[in-house]
Design a protein around this motif. Structure first.
Motif, mmCIF file in Angstrom:
data_model
loop_
_atom_site.group_PDB
_atom_site.id
_atom_site.type_symbol
_atom_site.label_atom_id
_atom_site.label_comp_id
_atom_site.label_asym_id
_atom_site.label_seq_id
_atom_site.Cartn_x
_atom_site.Cartn_y
_atom_site.Cartn_z
ATOM 1 N N PHE A 373 -7.509 -35.002 -3.892
ATOM 2 C CA PHE A 373 -7.482 -36.218 -4.708
ATOM 3 C C PHE A 373 -6.049 -36.583 -5.108
ATOM 4 O O PHE A 373 -5.270 -35.699 -5.482
ATOM 5 C CB PHE A 373 -8.295 -36.022 -5.997
ATOM 6 C CG PHE A 373 -9.754 -35.743 -5.755
ATOM 7 C CD1 PHE A 373 -10.526 -36.600 -4.985
ATOM 8 C CD2 PHE A 373 -10.360 -34.612 -6.306
ATOM 9 C CE1 PHE A 373 -11.883 -36.349 -4.776
ATOM 10 C CE2 PHE A 373 -11.712 -34.349 -6.100
ATOM 11 C CZ PHE A 373 -12.470 -35.217 -5.326
ATOM 12 N N GLY A 374 -5.771 -37.888 -5.069
ATOM 13 C CA GLY A 374 -4.496 -38.411 -5.575
ATOM 14 C C GLY A 374 -4.747 -39.793 -6.153
ATOM 15 O O GLY A 374 -4.574 -40.795 -5.460
ATOM 16 N N PHE A 375 -5.217 -39.846 -7.371
ATOM 17 C CA PHE A 375 -5.534 -41.154 -7.974
ATOM 18 C C PHE A 375 -5.421 -41.057 -9.496
ATOM 19 O O PHE A 375 -5.236 -39.971 -10.056
ATOM 20 C CB PHE A 375 -6.935 -41.626 -7.570
ATOM 21 C CG PHE A 375 -8.053 -40.708 -8.002
ATOM 22 C CD1 PHE A 375 -8.501 -40.689 -9.313
ATOM 23 C CD2 PHE A 375 -8.654 -39.847 -7.090
ATOM 24 C CE1 PHE A 375 -9.523 -39.834 -9.706
ATOM 25 C CE2 PHE A 375 -9.682 -38.986 -7.480
ATOM 26 C CZ PHE A 375 -10.104 -38.990 -8.791
ATOM 27 N N GLY A 376 -5.540 -42.225 -10.138
ATOM 28 C CA GLY A 376 -5.535 -42.236 -11.604
ATOM 29 C C GLY A 376 -4.136 -42.271 -12.194
ATOM 30 O O GLY A 376 -3.903 -41.768 -13.295
ATOM 31 N N HIS A 377 -3.207 -42.904 -11.481
ATOM 32 C CA HIS A 377 -1.802 -42.871 -11.913
ATOM 33 C C HIS A 377 -1.459 -43.871 -13.013
ATOM 34 O O HIS A 377 -0.305 -43.942 -13.446
ATOM 35 C CB HIS A 377 -0.887 -43.072 -10.708
ATOM 36 C CG HIS A 377 -0.924 -41.932 -9.739
ATOM 37 N ND1 HIS A 377 -1.995 -41.684 -8.921
ATOM 38 C CD2 HIS A 377 -0.024 -40.957 -9.484
ATOM 39 C CE1 HIS A 377 -1.752 -40.610 -8.195
ATOM 40 N NE2 HIS A 377 -0.567 -40.149 -8.518
ATOM 41 N N GLY A 378 -2.447 -44.671 -13.434
ATOM 42 C CA GLY A 378 -2.253 -45.527 -14.601
ATOM 43 C C GLY A 378 -1.020 -46.403 -14.516
ATOM 44 O O GLY A 378 -0.816 -47.142 -13.554
ATOM 45 N N HIS A 379 -0.159 -46.279 -15.539
ATOM 46 C CA HIS A 379 1.044 -47.116 -15.639
ATOM 47 C C HIS A 379 2.159 -46.650 -14.709
ATOM 48 O O HIS A 379 3.185 -47.315 -14.614
ATOM 49 C CB HIS A 379 1.584 -47.071 -17.069
ATOM 50 C CG HIS A 379 0.709 -47.761 -18.065
ATOM 51 N ND1 HIS A 379 1.153 -48.790 -18.842
ATOM 52 C CD2 HIS A 379 -0.598 -47.587 -18.365
ATOM 53 C CE1 HIS A 379 0.158 -49.210 -19.611
ATOM 54 N NE2 HIS A 379 -0.911 -48.485 -19.337
ATOM 55 N N LEU A 380 1.981 -45.497 -14.056
ATOM 56 C CA LEU A 380 3.122 -44.897 -13.371
ATOM 57 C C LEU A 380 2.883 -44.612 -11.892
ATOM 58 O O LEU A 380 3.513 -43.737 -11.311
ATOM 59 C CB LEU A 380 3.498 -43.575 -14.081
ATOM 60 C CG LEU A 380 4.061 -43.742 -15.497
ATOM 61 C CD1 LEU A 380 4.281 -42.380 -16.140
ATOM 62 C CD2 LEU A 380 5.370 -44.521 -15.466
ATOM 63 N N GLY A 381 1.982 -45.389 -11.276
ATOM 64 C CA GLY A 381 1.626 -45.095 -9.881
ATOM 65 C C GLY A 381 2.709 -45.409 -8.878
ATOM 66 O O GLY A 381 2.836 -44.723 -7.855
ATOM 67 N N LEU A 382 3.503 -46.443 -9.165
ATOM 68 C CA LEU A 382 4.629 -46.694 -8.265
ATOM 69 C C LEU A 382 5.628 -45.549 -8.415
ATOM 70 O O LEU A 382 6.113 -44.995 -7.427
ATOM 71 C CB LEU A 382 5.296 -48.038 -8.600
ATOM 72 C CG LEU A 382 6.554 -48.313 -7.782
ATOM 73 C CD1 LEU A 382 6.198 -48.626 -6.335
ATOM 74 C CD2 LEU A 382 7.378 -49.437 -8.389
ATOM 75 N N THR A 383 5.896 -45.180 -9.655
ATOM 76 C CA THR A 383 6.885 -44.144 -9.951
ATOM 77 C C THR A 383 6.525 -42.816 -9.281
ATOM 78 O O THR A 383 7.379 -42.157 -8.693
ATOM 79 C CB THR A 383 6.957 -43.927 -11.484
ATOM 80 O OG1 THR A 383 7.239 -45.180 -12.100
ATOM 81 C CG2 THR A 383 8.001 -42.899 -11.848
#
Ligand SMILES: Cc1cc2nc3c(=O)[nH]c(=O)nc-3n(C[C@H](O)[C@H](O)[C@H](O)COP(=O)(O)OP(=O)(O)OC[C@H]3O[C@@H](n4cnc5c(N)ncnc54)[C@H](O)[C@@H]3O)c2cc1C
Length: 413
Positions: A373-383
């Motif tokens: 799994f790699g998800f749920g990055h909220g406000h920082l997914g680009l970062t």
């Protein structure tokens, strides 16, 4: 050669696909749209915000909750009819505001974000996309020092204790960096190691092109589920047939929840709807991105103009954007940057895939030996797209990632 399937061609999926490919996997990315176009990765504010280590809600949010239910133009709003659905998520969010939790989460995010830039550099160099990245820092502006100390003192202290460097700039120094800023703002905090992209969509596209040039495949269809034998996923089911796999990574942003559930993992993933307004002829000079600390929006210089971004709205995935929130964003921006010209504009709304403890899920499925799994990055997914891809690839290869991934595991909920 062993076959990996990544579901989702946003920043996280594409970065993960690139890292797996570098490790020798034959990788197919399944997405119903072209890379970076459909999800949050298209319209975000472009900030590689390695300085934001604290959870989204600190205790100071609690007295503001009632207003959020009433004022649909506040920086944070909940549509009242969504409240019952959101309640379990909100309860977890409030739990995460406990001081010990804030310290724990900030330490975990800080240890991850400390490696975000290095993980990106590998992919950006590979894709020859350096021109899309500007390393000028990110400025956060406040009305005055007293406001800063009272409202952001603890936040700054958390960041400092977690290794984030910054400089505090007084009125003159701030104005020399941001000449278009209103006189109502007299203090700035420059986060020197943060950076930004001049177009997040072009960035994902550039990475995707390099991945494809190396033999990576984009399969344009919707993933509907999985076929499994025992504890092994054998194929990803799609609307265009099964895609056999030896490894699968779910990186489908806000849409990951039903896919994770099919793999036996229930996650409290919800959308923090965010808005942007792109100004093609902004009429002001802006050399680096700024975040306005009191009204909480960002302004980013991009290749095709200036992007205003921000606001958090809880209203689920399906309802259309609320135009009043775009108007509110524009109103704040005109006040903070008085010379801003807003006639030529485009508007967008997208879904931050958010978990209530502000930490993404990064790691293996507890139920299937070859699912990740790699998800749920909220406000920082680009970062944190690249460091997520690197971390998953390290774990798949049996290597120790550069930070402890244990706090990010899926079964923490
Ligand atoms: C207004 C706004 C501003 C933001 N600003 C920043 C910022 O400055 N810096 C930052 O770091 N982050 C920012 N973010 C957050 C960031 O954009 C997201 O965290 C990030 O883009 C998530 O990336 P992702 O790859 O996980 O998901 P997404 O970009 O949403 O991609 C998910 C992909 O999965 C595909 N998909 C979903 N389900 C399926 C399926 N079943 N089958 C096939 N494909 C599927 C979708 O089509 C989509 O392409 C911002 C977000 C918003 C809304």
């Amino acid at each position: 050669m062993a076959k990996a399937v990544v579901i989702g061609a946003g920043a996280v999926g594409v970065a993960t696909a690139m890292y797996l490919q570098r490790e020798g996997w034959t990788v197919t990315v399944v997405d119903r749209e072209e890379p970076g176009l459909k999800g949050a990765s298209y319209g975000n504010a472009g900030l590689i915000a390695t300085h934001i280590v604290e959870p989204i809600a600190l205790r100071s949010i609690l007295p503001k909750l009632p207003r959020m239910l009433l004022d649909q133009t506040a920086p944070l709003a909940i549509r009242w009819w969504y409240l019952p659905t959101l309640m379990p998520w909100l309860v977890r969010l409030l739990r995460a505001t406990a001081p010990a939790e804030v310290e724990r989460i900030s330490a975990a995010l800080g240890s991850q974000l400390a490696h975000a830039d290095a993980a990106y550099r590998v992919l950006i160099e590979d894709a020859e996309a350096e021109a899309l990245i500007k390393r000028k820092g990110i400025m956060v502006v406040y009305p005055d020092r007293a406001y800063l100390d009272e409202n952001a003192g603890y936040q700054l202290d958390l960041r400092r204790r977690n290794g984030v460097p910054f400089e505090i700039l007084g009125d003159n120094a701030l104005r020399s960096v941001l000449p278009a800023l209103s006189r109502d703002y007299g203090v700035g905090v420059l986060f020197t190691t943060a950076s930004h992209t001049v177009d997040p969509y072009l960035l994902v596209s550039a990475l995707a092109r390099r991945f494809a040039a190396r033999g990576g495949v984009f399969y344009r269809t919707h993933a509907t589920g999985f076929s499994a034998q025992g504890d092994k996923v054998t194929a990803v089911r799609t609307e265009a047939g099964d895609v056999p796999c030896d490894l699968v990574v779910v990186a489908a942003g806000i849409w990951s929840r039903p896919l994770a559930r099919q793999l036996g993992s229930s996650v409290p993933l919800d959308t923090e709807r965010g808005y942007h307004v792109m100004l093609e002829e902004p009429g002001i000079a802006l050399d680096l991105p700024a975040i306005v600390g009191d009204v909480r929006f960002s302004i980013t210089p991009m290749a095709k103009g200036i992007r205003l971004g921000g606001t958090i709205e809880f209203a689920g995935i399906d309802p259309p954007p609320n135009p009043r929130r775009h108007e509110a964003l524009l109103g704040h921006a005109r006040r903070v940057f008085p010379g801003l010209m807003t006639a030529k504009q485009t508007r967008w709304m997208g879904h931050r895939p958010s978990l209530p403890d502000s930490m993404p899920v990064i790691g293996p499925s507890p139920h299937y030996a070859n699912a990740w799994f790699g998800f749920g990055h909220g406000h920082l997914g680009l970062t944190s797209a690249a460091i997520t891809g690197r971390t998953i690839t390290d774990m798949v290869a049996g290597r120790r990632p550069p930070f402890d991934p244990t706090p990010f595991r899926v079964d923490r909920f």
